[in-house]
Design a protein around this motif. Sequence first.
Motif, short mmCIF file in Angstrom:
data_model
loop_
_atom_site.label_atom_id
_atom_site.label_comp_id
_atom_site.label_asym_id
_atom_site.label_seq_id
_atom_site.Cartn_x
_atom_site.Cartn_y
_atom_site.Cartn_z
N GLU A 136 0.84 -1.20 0.00
CA GLU A 136 0.00 0.00 0.00
C GLU A 136 0.88 1.25 0.00
OE1 GLU A 136 -1.74 0.94 4.16
OE2 GLU A 136 -1.81 -1.24 4.07
N ALA A 137 0.36 2.32 -0.57
CA ALA A 137 1.08 3.60 -0.57
C ALA A 137 0.09 4.72 -0.84
CB ALA A 137 2.17 3.60 -1.66
N VAL A 138 0.24 5.83 -0.09
CA VAL A 138 -0.60 6.99 -0.38
C VAL A 138 -0.12 7.61 -1.69
CG1 VAL A 138 -1.24 7.60 1.99
CG2 VAL A 138 0.89 8.48 1.06
N ASN A 165 10.55 7.01 11.10
CA ASN A 165 9.85 7.60 9.97
C ASN A 165 9.84 9.12 10.06
OD1 ASN A 165 9.03 5.14 8.85
ND2 ASN A 165 7.19 5.07 10.12
N GLY A 166 9.65 9.76 8.93
CA GLY A 166 9.47 11.21 8.93
C GLY A 166 7.99 11.55 8.86
N VAL A 167 7.73 12.82 8.85
CA VAL A 167 6.36 13.32 8.71
C VAL A 167 6.27 14.09 7.40
CG1 VAL A 167 4.73 15.03 9.62
CG2 VAL A 167 5.91 13.48 11.17
N ASP A 168 5.16 13.93 6.71
CA ASP A 168 4.94 14.70 5.50
C ASP A 168 4.34 16.05 5.92
OD1 ASP A 168 4.38 15.73 3.06
OD2 ASP A 168 3.04 14.13 2.41
N TYR A 169 5.23 17.04 6.13
CA TYR A 169 4.76 18.33 6.64
C TYR A 169 4.00 19.14 5.57
CZ TYR A 169 7.35 17.54 10.96
OH TYR A 169 7.79 17.01 12.15
N SER A 170 4.02 18.65 4.34
CA SER A 170 3.19 19.37 3.37
C SER A 170 1.72 19.02 3.63
CB SER A 170 3.58 19.02 1.93
OG SER A 170 3.31 17.66 1.67
N GLU A 171 1.49 17.90 4.31
CA GLU A 171 0.11 17.55 4.64
C GLU A 171 -0.25 17.84 6.09
OE1 GLU A 171 -3.07 14.05 4.59
OE2 GLU A 171 -1.14 13.58 3.67
N TRP A 172 0.74 17.73 6.97
CA TRP A 172 0.46 17.88 8.40
C TRP A 172 1.15 19.12 8.96
CZ3 TRP A 172 -3.22 14.81 10.49
CH2 TRP A 172 -3.54 13.64 9.81
N ASN A 173 0.54 20.27 8.69
CA ASN A 173 1.11 21.53 9.13
C ASN A 173 -0.03 22.49 9.47
OD1 ASN A 173 2.31 24.00 9.41
ND2 ASN A 173 3.40 23.97 7.46
N PHE A 210 -2.63 6.13 -3.22
CA PHE A 210 -3.35 5.12 -4.02
C PHE A 210 -4.17 4.15 -3.18
CE2 PHE A 210 0.69 6.25 -6.13
CZ PHE A 210 0.16 6.97 -7.18
N ALA A 211 -3.58 3.65 -2.09
CA ALA A 211 -4.28 2.67 -1.24
C ALA A 211 -3.68 2.77 0.15
CB ALA A 211 -4.07 1.27 -1.79
N LYS A 212 -4.54 2.84 1.17
CA LYS A 212 -4.00 3.00 2.53
C LYS A 212 -4.88 2.30 3.56
CE LYS A 212 -3.12 6.42 6.12
NZ LYS A 212 -2.59 7.70 6.51
N THR A 213 -4.23 1.54 4.45
CA THR A 213 -4.92 1.11 5.66
C THR A 213 -4.19 1.60 6.90
OG1 THR A 213 -3.74 -0.99 5.94
CG2 THR A 213 -5.71 -1.04 4.56
N GLY A 214 -2.93 1.99 6.78
CA GLY A 214 -2.17 2.44 7.96
C GLY A 214 -0.91 3.16 7.56
N GLY A 215 -0.01 3.30 8.54
CA GLY A 215 1.20 4.10 8.36
C GLY A 215 2.14 3.58 7.28
N LEU A 216 2.10 2.28 6.99
CA LEU A 216 2.94 1.75 5.91
C LEU A 216 2.71 2.54 4.62
CD1 LEU A 216 4.57 -0.27 4.17
CD2 LEU A 216 2.68 -1.87 4.36
N ALA A 217 1.43 2.87 4.37
CA ALA A 217 1.10 3.60 3.15
C ALA A 217 1.74 4.99 3.16
CB ALA A 217 -0.41 3.72 3.00
N ASP A 218 1.79 5.62 4.33
CA ASP A 218 2.42 6.94 4.42
C ASP A 218 3.89 6.84 4.06
OD1 ASP A 218 0.20 8.57 5.38
OD2 ASP A 218 0.31 7.37 7.19
N VAL A 219 4.55 5.80 4.57
CA VAL A 219 5.99 5.65 4.33
C VAL A 219 6.25 5.33 2.86
CG1 VAL A 219 8.03 4.31 4.94
CG2 VAL A 219 6.38 4.92 6.71
N GLY A 279 4.51 5.87 0.38
CA GLY A 279 4.07 6.92 -0.53
C GLY A 279 4.97 8.16 -0.51
N VAL A 280 5.73 8.34 0.54
CA VAL A 280 6.52 9.57 0.66
C VAL A 280 8.01 9.32 0.46
CG1 VAL A 280 7.09 11.48 2.21
CG2 VAL A 280 4.81 10.55 2.23
#
Length: 493
Positions: free
Chosen positions: A13-15, A258-266, A17-26, A28-29
């Motif tokens: 999974e990856a954001v 992991n890092g944070v996608d600060y373009s989304e979480w700011n 496109f498809a997400k159930t949890g944090g794996l998708a965030d990682v 995808g970014v």
Amino acid sequence: MNPPLKVLIAASEAVPFAKTGGLADVAGVLPRHLAQLGCDVRLVLPRYYRIDKAKLSLTRLPGVLSVFMGVLGNQYGAVYEGRMPGCDVPVYFIEHEGYFGRDGLYEVNGEAYADNDLRFTFFSKACLELCRLLDFSPDLIHVHDWHTAVIPVLLNTVYSRDPHVGRAASLLTVHNLQHQGWAFKGLMDVLGIGWKHFNYLELEMNDQVNLLKGGLYHATRICTVSEGYAREIQTPEYGEGLDGVLRDCAWKLSGILNGVDYSEWNPETDPHLAANYSAADLRGKARCKKDLQKLFGLPARPKVPLIGLVSRLVKQKGIDVLAAAMPRILSLDLQFVLVGNGEPWSHFYFGDIAIAHPQKFACFIGYDDVRAHKVEAGADFFLMPSRFEPCGLNQMYSLRYGTPPIVRATGGLDDSVENFEPATRRGTGFKFGDLTPGALFDTIGWAVHTYYNDPKGMAALIQNGMAQRFSWEEAARRYLELYLRTVAPRVGW
Ligand code: ADP
Ligand code: GLC
């Protein structure tokens, strides 16, 4: 100068496109940041039914993937190509109607699909066949969790002489050791690598196949999503039965937070909030709180501490302990907002509490991204009482949103939150060690006490947290270093 490092990232999974949890965030970014560091990086995902080919303008690549599934014979997949949004990283989607033409990623109505082992064996093999189709020879294949953990096994066995992937090194990132890809041993006949690999060091465990175990043994290197979790999983308490295997692998095991996608979480730019705010001007945060109280039907009380929780409602997240502590928590003068879904009992339990305590407790049972953002901003504290937490992303978001986290000191929670010290006003949140309703209640009590009685301490906590950065630039740099260490013995870098 070396040519760019060629990396294939295979994930389930990856954001976006498809997400159930944090794996998708990682998944995808990370590719975007690796590309910025000069890697030739490509991502491959299953083409789940809900990934809309037309909407994403995916193009079908010529040719078909022919995947050898042992006793099941050859099975065929189509490949669609797209791009990661906002960058040039190619994403390949493997299509197979029988395996991926369904609504869920791994389960339906809380029941895992019975053929998940076959689905992800097919996907893993298809990832390697894809390299042939693309004429792409990766230096390294980065796989994630059990779903793609068999790739390192295949690389060391039936693909070891393959002209495209035979020289590739592999890195296995463990996001969650609890899910291991258990399967009936007959899967060996589908893997087609020979029964000699069904032994206690490689794929066998309790007379069944354990795909993650095989991956741990065969991966060139292993990493987890925090240094704390990398240490913890070598102990019986957190090892999920694989601690011995992991101790044997300690020489090739490390952790990268992991890092944070600060373009989304700011909070300064978040489009989902009633008002934006910054560390220098927190006035918008009060409006976010009011908005959250209104959205959840709670009384608009600006001066009551509001605790937020956004989570999968499963045992990993300590939801059972929270449930046991709930009556005592609700004896305090506070409000509580919960967003999540998971184990069915919890839906009824928390739903009933909301009915019994409408002035104090409200919940949304389901998955809702906008509500998740609103809770991060509108709450005064963010609760994560996890039993184990490989990394955890929400506590890092909450720090950025000026919402001090209350966490159990485990894994990535312990690594990313610093306990509050009232005397020096240092620290970013509140931590507790014992996973008991008593310890959880006491720590919430400490946070609530700080809110009511120590305004300077509260202000310091908020500022300390908002100043923290868990940047993907840094995490990706560490991944690149690890990639280079991983490929070095193989390709002479
Ligand atoms: P895990 O991957 O174990 O669930 P993480 O903290 O790494 O835990 O990541 C969880 C991610 O999923 C976060 O981005 C969080 O906001 C999101 N999330 C979890 N549950 C929900 C929900 N019910 N609604 C919206 N987002 C959710
Ligand atoms: C897993 C873990 C979580 C971690 C995420 C991303 O889902 O449970 O702690 O943040 O993977 O690595």
